[in-house]
Design a protein around this motif. Structure first.
Motif, short mmCIF file in Angstrom:
data_model
loop_
_atom_site.label_atom_id
_atom_site.label_comp_id
_atom_site.label_asym_id
_atom_site.label_seq_id
_atom_site.Cartn_x
_atom_site.Cartn_y
_atom_site.Cartn_z
N GLY A 108 0.81 -1.22 0.00
CA GLY A 108 0.00 0.00 0.00
C GLY A 108 0.85 1.27 0.00
O GLY A 108 0.54 2.23 -0.70
N THR A 109 1.92 1.25 0.77
CA THR A 109 2.82 2.40 0.81
C THR A 109 3.49 2.59 -0.54
O THR A 109 3.59 3.72 -1.05
N LEU A 110 3.92 1.49 -1.15
CA LEU A 110 4.55 1.59 -2.47
C LEU A 110 3.55 2.14 -3.49
O LEU A 110 3.89 2.99 -4.31
N GLN A 111 2.31 1.67 -3.42
CA GLN A 111 1.28 2.18 -4.33
C GLN A 111 1.06 3.68 -4.12
O GLN A 111 0.94 4.44 -5.08
N ASN A 112 1.02 4.11 -2.87
CA ASN A 112 0.85 5.54 -2.58
C ASN A 112 2.00 6.36 -3.13
O ASN A 112 1.80 7.46 -3.65
N LEU A 113 3.23 5.84 -3.02
CA LEU A 113 4.39 6.55 -3.56
C LEU A 113 4.31 6.68 -5.08
O LEU A 113 4.75 7.67 -5.65
N ARG A 114 3.73 5.67 -5.73
CA ARG A 114 3.52 5.75 -7.19
C ARG A 114 2.43 6.75 -7.51
O ARG A 114 2.60 7.62 -8.37
N ASN B 238 1.13 9.29 -5.81
CA ASN B 238 1.38 10.72 -5.55
C ASN B 238 2.61 11.25 -6.29
O ASN B 238 2.98 12.40 -6.13
N GLY B 239 3.24 10.39 -7.11
CA GLY B 239 4.34 10.85 -7.95
C GLY B 239 5.68 10.91 -7.26
O GLY B 239 6.65 11.42 -7.83
#
Length: 93
Positions: free
Chosen positions: A52-58, A60-61
């Motif tokens: 989930g954190t990795l997805q959020n980093l993707r 939000n750019g």
């Protein structure tokens, strides 16, 4: 949702853990052990983050990526740039 109190000792410990992770990343890259392109599972293991954190980093750019045929790849040089550009310098007394 329970409330957690973060102490300066917690922050100091987090700082040292993060610095150790960055040092490991830089050492691996300097020794040529780190591959040029990493898959999501490798990035999660390297940075010790959840899917989930990795997805959020993707989303939000924050972390650039390339998608090829449904597989997401991350450039190890860009991960290092993100880590260095987000480095925070604090004085802890």
């Amino acid at each position: 949702m329970p409330t957690s109190i973060i102490t300066t000792d917690d922050l100091r410990e987090f700082k040292f853990e993060l610095l150790d992770d960055i040092k490991k990343l830089l050492t691996k890259q300097a020794s040529g052990k780190l591959k040029k392109y990493l898959k999501s599972s490798e990035v999660m293991k390297l940075l010790q983050i959840s899917p989930g954190t990795l997805q959020n980093l993707r989303i939000n750019g924050t972390l650039p990526y390339t998608k090829v045929g449904g597989i997401i790849f991350y450039d190890s040089d860009e991960i290092q740039e993100v880590m260095l550009s987000n480095r925070i310098h604090h004085k802890i007394d």
